[in-house]
Every structure is written in C-alpha cells, then in structure tokens.
Design a protein around this motif. Sequence first.
Motif, PDB file in Angstrom:
ATOM      1  N   ALA A 116      47.994  45.912  48.156  1.00 15.75           N
ATOM      2  CA  ALA A 116      48.178  45.843  46.693  1.00 15.75           C
ATOM      3  C   ALA A 116      48.484  44.431  46.210  1.00 15.75           C
ATOM      4  O   ALA A 116      49.339  44.221  45.359  1.00 15.75           O
ATOM      5  N   LEU A 117      47.771  43.453  46.768  1.00 19.34           N
ATOM      6  CA  LEU A 117      47.886  42.090  46.251  1.00 19.34           C
ATOM      7  C   LEU A 117      46.896  41.960  45.111  1.00 19.34           C
ATOM      8  O   LEU A 117      45.798  42.504  45.176  1.00 19.34           O
ATOM      9  N   LEU A 118      47.287  41.239  44.067  1.00 21.43           N
ATOM     10  CA  LEU A 118      46.367  41.065  42.948  1.00 21.43           C
ATOM     11  C   LEU A 118      45.237  40.140  43.381  1.00 21.43           C
ATOM     12  O   LEU A 118      45.484  38.965  43.670  1.00 21.43           O
ATOM     13  N   PRO A 119      44.011  40.630  43.441  1.00 23.16           N
ATOM     14  CA  PRO A 119      42.920  39.813  43.987  1.00 23.16           C
ATOM     15  C   PRO A 119      42.573  38.609  43.120  1.00 23.16           C
ATOM     16  O   PRO A 119      41.958  37.669  43.599  1.00 23.16           O
ATOM     17  N   TRP A 120      42.966  38.656  41.830  1.00 23.77           N
ATOM     18  CA  TRP A 120      42.619  37.549  40.930  1.00 23.77           C
ATOM     19  C   TRP A 120      43.712  36.493  40.870  1.00 23.77           C
ATOM     20  O   TRP A 120      43.671  35.594  40.040  1.00 23.77           O
ATOM     21  N   ARG A 121      44.717  36.621  41.719  1.00 23.93           N
ATOM     22  CA  ARG A 121      45.749  35.597  41.793  1.00 23.93           C
ATOM     23  C   ARG A 121      45.854  35.115  43.238  1.00 23.93           C
ATOM     24  O   ARG A 121      45.662  35.902  44.159  1.00 23.93           O
TER      25      ARG A 121
ATOM     26  N   LYS B 167      54.938  34.476  43.275  1.00 25.19           N
ATOM     27  CA  LYS B 167      55.670  33.990  42.104  1.00 25.19           C
ATOM     28  C   LYS B 167      55.805  35.077  41.044  1.00 25.19           C
ATOM     29  O   LYS B 167      56.794  35.121  40.323  1.00 25.19           O
ATOM     30  N   LEU B 168      54.801  35.921  40.985  1.00 32.02           N
ATOM     31  CA  LEU B 168      54.792  36.966  39.960  1.00 32.02           C
ATOM     32  C   LEU B 168      56.029  37.865  40.029  1.00 32.02           C
ATOM     33  O   LEU B 168      56.562  38.274  39.007  1.00 32.02           O
TER      34      LEU B 168
ATOM     35  N   TYR C 129      42.792  33.131  47.899  1.00 33.67           N
ATOM     36  CA  TYR C 129      42.770  34.401  47.182  1.00 33.67           C
ATOM     37  C   TYR C 129      42.817  35.537  48.202  1.00 33.67           C
ATOM     38  O   TYR C 129      42.263  35.409  49.298  1.00 33.67           O
TER      39      TYR C 129
ATOM     40  N   ASP D 145      40.047  36.623  50.581  1.00 36.15           N
ATOM     41  CA  ASP D 145      39.616  35.822  51.717  1.00 36.15           C
ATOM     42  C   ASP D 145      40.476  36.053  52.950  1.00 36.15           C
ATOM     43  O   ASP D 145      40.249  35.442  53.993  1.00 36.15           O
TER      44      ASP D 145
ATOM     45  N   ALA E  64      51.931  40.879  51.839  1.00 31.40           N
ATOM     46  CA  ALA E  64      52.593  41.965  51.110  1.00 31.40           C
ATOM     47  C   ALA E  64      54.062  42.054  51.516  1.00 31.40           C
ATOM     48  O   ALA E  64      54.940  42.283  50.679  1.00 31.40           O
TER      49      ALA E  64
ATOM     50  N   ARG F 122      55.880  39.151  49.944  1.00 24.44           N
ATOM     51  CA  ARG F 122      56.139  39.382  48.524  1.00 24.44           C
ATOM     52  C   ARG F 122      57.380  40.252  48.333  1.00 24.44           C
ATOM     53  O   ARG F 122      58.170  40.044  47.411  1.00 24.44           O
TER      54      ARG F 122
END
Lengths: 250, 257
Positions: free
Chosen positions: B100-105, B112-113, B141, B144, B154, B157
Amino acid sequence: MSGRLLSAANFILSLGLFLLLWQLAAAWTDSPALPFPATVLETFFLAVETGELPYHLAVTLARTFVAFLLSMIIGSSIGLVMGRSRRVDRFFDSWLILFLNIPALVVIILCYIWFGLTEVAAVLAVSVNKIPNVAATMREGARALERQYMDLALSYRIGVWKTLRHVILPQLSPFFAASARSGLALVWKIVLVVELLGRSNGVGFQLHLFFQLFDVPSIMAYTIAFVAVIQMIEIFIFKPWERHANRWRS
Amino acid sequence: MNWLSIEVARKRYGPKSYGQGARADGGGAASEASTAVLENVVLSIEYGEFVCILGPSGCGKTTLLNLVAGLDKNFEGNIALRATREQREARIGYVFQSPALLPWRTVGENLKLVMRPDQTGSGVERELLSQMGLKDCYDAYPGDLSLGMSRRVALARALVIEPDLLLMDEPFVSLDESKAAELRQLLTRFWKARTMTVLFVTHDSREAIQLGQRIIVMAGSPATVQRDEMVILTPEQREDPLYVEALRKQILNHNRS
C-alpha cells in the motif's frame, strides 16, 4: 529523432493535402460562399492588424477560462461527493441525468431571461452546461478509488488536506484529464453560442455579425484562429501537465 | 490496568459506507444476510508486548486489526487504547497485507506523508531508510521496487512515526523464506530497540513462534480466541526446529480438540 521527423513530415503532408482539396473545391464552386485559402489568410492578417480579432479572441478566451474553471471545480466537487456517498448518489442521480439532458440552448436562454443579458449570466450558462458532464466523469473516478489507500490515510490520520492532495487527487487525475479535455472542447463551443445570443463582443458575436453580412472569409479566419489557440492550450498546457501527473508510471 | 483492551462482543459484515465491495452487494438486503466474523474476542495487551495472532486465512484476523486501528467502528463492543507514559495519545503504525505504498509518490515522499509535523525537515526518514538498507531507494517510485523492497519500505513507513502500537497484517507474505527471515530479524531488532507494542497477524505458526512473546490462536466461524499462549523460548531456541516443532504441535493439537 527520425520518428519525430517522420511525424513532422506526416503532418505537413496531411495539411498540404487538406489545403489542396480546399483550393480545388473553391476553384470548382467559384462562389463567394467558399473562398480560397489565400483569401482567408489575407482576411486573417487584416483582422489581426486592426486588432479586432485579438480583442474578440481574448474576450472569448477569458469567458472560456472562467467558465471552464468554474465547471471543473464545482463539477469535481459534486462528482466526488456523489462517488463517495451512496446515499447522496442515489438521491441526486436523477438530478444529474436531468441536467445532463437539458439542451445547452435551453440553459442559455433561461439564464439570459432570469439574470438578464449580463456577463454573469453568460458564464453561468456555460458552466451549468458543463458541470453535469464533469460531475458524471469524476463520480466514476471517485467510485474507483482504492480502498487500501483510504485505509492508509485513515489509519495514519494524515488529515483531510493531505489525503486529498496525496491520496485522492492523484488517483483522480486520469478522470480529471479526461473531463478537462472534453470540457475545454465543449465549453468554448458553448461560449460562442452564448456570445451569439446575448453578448456584444467575443468571437461568437463577431460570427453572428459576419453571418448577417455573408462574410465567409472572416468566419473562416476567426474559426481557424480559435482552433489554433485551443490546440496550443492542448499542446502547451494539457500535455505537459499530463506528463507530470504520470511521471511515476514507468 | 491494561494498555490495550479489546472487547469485541460481535462483529458482523454489513454494508459499508464506501468501497466497491459495498456497492456490489447492493445495501439493504445484505444487512439481514450479514454473517458474524468475530464473536466474543476479549484480549488485554500490555505496553511493549509482542503479540502474534495466529489463525487460518480469512478467519477475521484482518478485521480485528482494522477494528483496533479504528478503520472500522461498526461493531458491538469496545476497544480502548490508553495514553502512553508521556501522557500523549498513542500513535498507531499499520503495515498492511499489501505494501500500500502510493505509487505516484517516491519512497521518501511516502514516508514524509505519514510523519508528524514536528518530524518534518529532521531527516529521520532518510536515516531510517538507510538503517533498513534502503538508502538508494529514497527517490525511487514504488513501481520500480521488488516486492521484498516494497515490504521493507512499508515497514519503514510504519516505524518512522515512532509508533506505540504497531499493527502488522501478514506483512511478509509471498516473500521467499530468506527475505522473510531477514525482515523478521529487522523487525525484532527495532522492537527491542524501542518500546512499542506489536500486534502481528499471521497464518504461519513458525513465523508466530519465531516472533511472538505471546501467541493468540483464532479460529472458527465466527472466529473466537482458541488459545492464548506465552512463548518462553530464547532467541536461539526460536531458531531451533526441535523447539519450534514441539511448540507448534502443542498449539495446533490443542486447537483441534
């Protein structure tokens, strides 16, 4: 590199063929109703020189921009709420269908009757026409939001603003791009009708004037200028933004 | 007083307020046909404990974690999480079954989020990533990364917020054994270095024995607590197949009777 060269050659060839066919058709009909490309070009430069075309073009673009912005913001908000809440969706679904199916002309006429022949009425009429489309597209986007990312946002309590910016909007960006694209195309066409019916400046007003004068070269010159501007917006604003939004897709 | 007290009298699956799952079952009628997933699950957990929740796939372990995380408030019962010793609200880190990592960040942005306002600009996320062998991934990203790397990120995080309670939902599933073992060691290291409670859900009894101080076995439909065992093994014994098998037999046999 050769690919880019090839596509440039392709474009020039295809444009050349179009102009050739136009030229032939104009020669064949030999009527003021279908002027030669050269005549249209001449009219175009004359209209630019007098400052008339840039002025009316700018007025129309300003209206398009404001109406576009308004309908994207309001339409997206409505679509988001409807996509996230089943209750709201079920209740307002028939409203959305109603608004999607009201002819643009009806909205324009009613806006002018209710709010007078004013700028606000004009922009409002355009927005009301576009908002349901944006809402319908964004609703699909909101429905397709991934549960796991919402769970992430909720369990880490990152707050509404961060959730919107980093979690929800990136997922909506393809839907946003789609509705922005079709939105711009629709909005500027409706702006012309709005101008034709109740404004005293803008491309639509000019076209109306030329129609009464049977001035076909001017009609064509304005049309080409406008299409060119819209293409520029596509190439220099939408495409780069889309590339930026999709930079993570390798 | 217990630090975390879980009292779930009953949890049913009914219509949810959002998500495709809710849309598919069509609402109204589904609430009558809803089935109970959890029944009478009462647990009390101390601050700093490492608890493994063991049970077959689909028995409701994830549901239980979501209740603890506060993602799902629609249940009969009560879950109370006390404040920490410093008298602040407990922080919860959650490692989901999928990374569940945001693929667009980027990896760095993903960390950081979730960081607290007072952590921003401190560079803790960079430091943690390099501690976890992810130094070179900072600007990558998630698309990759390999699955093993994604799971590591994960975990990073969840750790970066310095959680008091770390919820983990089969976080090392579908990794090959050596990668999973590596991550388990990493997790144990971090748990020992900081004081935090870990609630680790797994269907793998060997994994549970390697990690947990305490193993809670859940089974049945609706799921209930079948056993609640303390694991009194040294780190060496946890690696020894003899001890592991003996304890497994004990846990699983009891489970059947």
